[in-house]
Design a protein around this motif. Structure first.
Motif, PDB file in Angstrom:
ATOM      1  N   GLY A 178       0.366  -1.735  -0.173  1.00 47.01           N
ATOM      2  CA  GLY A 178      -0.533   0.458   0.466  1.00 47.01           C
ATOM      3  C   GLY A 178       0.850   1.555   0.234  1.00 47.01           C
ATOM      4  O   GLY A 178       0.143   2.610  -0.980  1.00 47.01           O
ATOM      5  N   MET A 181       2.613   2.202  -3.548  1.00 51.54           N
ATOM      6  CA  MET A 181       1.203   2.819  -4.201  1.00 51.54           C
ATOM      7  C   MET A 181       1.094   4.044  -3.794  1.00 51.54           C
ATOM      8  O   MET A 181       0.742   4.991  -5.019  1.00 51.54           O
ATOM      9  N   SER A 182       1.049   4.310  -2.668  1.00 47.97           N
ATOM     10  CA  SER A 182      -0.077   5.734  -2.012  1.00 47.97           C
ATOM     11  C   SER A 182       2.040   6.697  -2.560  1.00 47.97           C
ATOM     12  O   SER A 182       1.154   8.044  -2.915  1.00 47.97           O
ATOM     13  N   PHE A 185       1.130   8.275  -6.072  1.00 48.04           N
ATOM     14  CA  PHE A 185      -0.307   8.963  -5.735  1.00 48.04           C
ATOM     15  C   PHE A 185       0.053  10.468  -5.489  1.00 48.04           C
ATOM     16  O   PHE A 185      -0.762  11.217  -6.004  1.00 48.04           O
ATOM     17  N   GLY A 223      -6.104   9.198  -3.364  1.00 43.01           N
ATOM     18  CA  GLY A 223      -5.138   8.025  -2.920  1.00 43.01           C
ATOM     19  C   GLY A 223      -3.368   8.366  -2.050  1.00 43.01           C
ATOM     20  O   GLY A 223      -2.426   7.206  -1.968  1.00 43.01           O
ATOM     21  N   LEU A 227      -4.753   5.989   1.367  1.00 44.70           N
ATOM     22  CA  LEU A 227      -3.744   4.493   0.813  1.00 44.70           C
ATOM     23  C   LEU A 227      -3.145   4.418   1.770  1.00 44.70           C
ATOM     24  O   LEU A 227      -3.172   2.983   2.456  1.00 44.70           O
ATOM     25  N   TYR A 256      -5.611  -2.589  -3.287  1.00 49.75           N
ATOM     26  CA  TYR A 256      -5.435  -2.580  -5.402  1.00 49.75           C
ATOM     27  C   TYR A 256      -6.820  -2.427  -5.264  1.00 49.75           C
ATOM     28  O   TYR A 256      -6.369  -1.126  -5.977  1.00 49.75           O
ATOM     29  N   ALA A 259      -6.210   1.847  -4.787  1.00 49.37           N
ATOM     30  CA  ALA A 259      -5.589   2.688  -5.621  1.00 49.37           C
ATOM     31  C   ALA A 259      -6.062   2.195  -7.377  1.00 49.37           C
ATOM     32  O   ALA A 259      -6.050   3.282  -7.638  1.00 49.37           O
TER      33      ALA A 259
END
Length: 473
Positions: A178, A181-182, A185, A223, A227, A256, A259
């Motif tokens: 997580g 991915m954050s 973003f 995001g 997240l 996921y 996201a």
């Protein structure tokens, strides 16, 4: 029982031994070498972010009562934009960055690759964020987009250190996945924010101003912030709750899903792809799954309900309300009078109800522990963590924060300034008390003196609460 200088308690941040309290020897004080000074500077870096976050949170809540009229009239107003960014950049993002600088290297067992760059990142970020807020407030756009450009640069520096640690372990568990991915973003949100500010001077972006702004807001709030909050919750909750359950695999899929939903919604709002309602449903389901996973962990906890848990549960309530309001904007035009009021309440419940509750609750356990760790590295007196926390103020902060948020949101939705204004004042009072109390706690990372009340005995359980997991980090 007195605390001997040669021992200390800490919480193990290793994923395999999450939440385990251990006792280990403290090294004897020695003359500070260059490497030890570097370690002290790195250890104190999260404190720099925390103290800045707390100060800007106090500034933000103090400003809220003064902007109620503007917020009820139209949310796209210079004073509203400045106040919003005081919370998103100054309070929330600063606190999250501080937590990640402490948590990520310990969790991945990879030290920061560029520690000096991390310190530069802090300075650039706080300087540019406060500059952006100031120039938004007075409505001067060239300095605003220049500050936004520096924010993008500071975010790149932050990403270099975080992705170095997280990259090799991004698929290992939910928190690493997580947070990886954050950060992407965060880069996207910062870049789009710069473009939006630059567009105010040059007017080159296609599409509607409000939908472009909504895309930036959701990249940042959902995001980056949401997240990351979900990921950190999955790391911290099992340790704080001592839950009898392991984190389910569903947690990874929830991240996921969130996201994917945020990416789809952002592109839809920019007009690149269709399906705003579809992506909104995906986000709503992902957040509901998050609430379900956290609720399951809470129900199977082995610790009593403390103020951290109360803030977490109150945050879940605000999250559910925010999800409902956000979903209603699919049918209510945000440009209308009602849509404007709902959008304002949506932001209040999301940023001040959910995210702020989670950060405040987490700070009760995490911040004092990091202060103790810094003091140990400096060779200063080591005292019990409860000595650095003014526990008696926690009930007041909890009640005033949540009553203020709910009353303010209700006043905005009903267009009743007589309701919204008292809510803003209650929120401001609770927020300022929190800022003062937590600022006092964090100040002990910068001064050798310690609270006199803490010197008498070692108390892991406070007299008037049940914070059984308050251990040093």
């Amino acid at each position: 029982m007195s605390l001997h200088r040669s021992e200390r308690l800490r919480i193990d941040l290793d994923p395999e031994t999450s939440g385990r309290v251990t006792q280990e020897p403290e090294a004897e004080p020695t003359a500070q070498s260059a490497s030890s000074r570097e370690l002290i500077r790195t250890a104190r870096l999260p404190i720099h972010f925390f103290i800045s976050a707390v100060a800007l949170f106090g500034l933000g809540v103090a400003a809220v009562p003064w902007v109620i009229g503007d917020l009820m009239e139209f949310f796209y107003h210079p004073r509203i934009l400045a106040t919003t960014h005081t919370f998103t950049l100054g309070w929330i993002s600063s606190a999250i960055m501080g937590v990640m600088y402490r948590l990520v290297p310990a969790m991945t067992k990879r030290p920061l690759r560029f520690p000096r760059l991390a310190r530069w990142q802090f300075g650039l970020y706080i300087f540019s964020a406060t500059g952006l807020m100031t120039h938004m407030l007075i409505g001067v756009w060239p300095p605003t987009w220049m500050a936004a450009a520096v924010i993008v640069l500071s975010v790149v520096f932050f990403a270099m250190n975080m992705l170095y640690c997280l990259g090799p372990a991004w698929h290992r568990s939910a928190p690493e996945t997580g947070m990886c991915m954050s950060i992407v973003f965060l880069l996207l949100a910062a870049t789009l924010g710069f473009l939006l500010a630059f567009d105010k001077s040059r007017g080159f972006l296609p599409g509607n101003v409000i939908t472009n702004l909504a895309s930036h807001a959701h990249l940042a709030a959902l995001g980056w912030v949401s997240l990351t909050i979900c990921s950190i919750s999955y790391r911290m909750a099992p340790a704080f709750l001592l839950s009898e359950l392991t984190l389910p695999r569903l947690a990874v899929w929830q991240l996921y899903g969130l996201a994917v939903g945020v990416a789809g919604l952002a592109m839809s709002l920019l007009g690149w792809i269709p399906g705003v309602s579809v992506w909104s449903v995906v986000i709503m389901l992902a957040l509901l799954i998050y609430v379900g996973v956290l609720s399951t962990l809470v129900r199977n906890r082995r610790t009593p309900i403390d103020w951290t848990m109360r803030h977490a549960m109150a945050g879940m309530v605000s999250l559910l309300l925010a999800v409902g309001l956000g979903f209603s904007l699919l049918w209510i035009d945000p440009d209308s009078a009602l849509g404007n009021r709902i959008a304002g309440a949506y932001g209040v419940l999301g940023l001040l109800g959910w995210v702020t509750n989670l950060i405040v609750g987490m700070s009760f356990k995490l911040f004092p522990g990091i202060v103790v760790g810094v003091r140990e590295r400096r060779g200063w007196s080591t005292l019990p963590i409860t000595g650095f926390s003014l526990l008696r103020w926690r009930p007041f902060v909890f009640v005033s924060l949540n009553i203020g948020v709910l009353t303010l949101a209700a006043g905005l939705i009903t267009a009743q300034a007589a309701i919204a204004q008292p809510g803003a004042l209650i929120l401001a009072l609770g927020g300022l008390v929190y800022a003062a109390v937590m600022g006092r706690t964090l100040s002990y990372a910068y001064r050798a003196s310690a609270p006199q009340s803490a010197a008498d005995s070692l108390r892991l359980l406070p007299d008037d609460s049940q914070d059984g997991n308050n251990v040093a980090s």
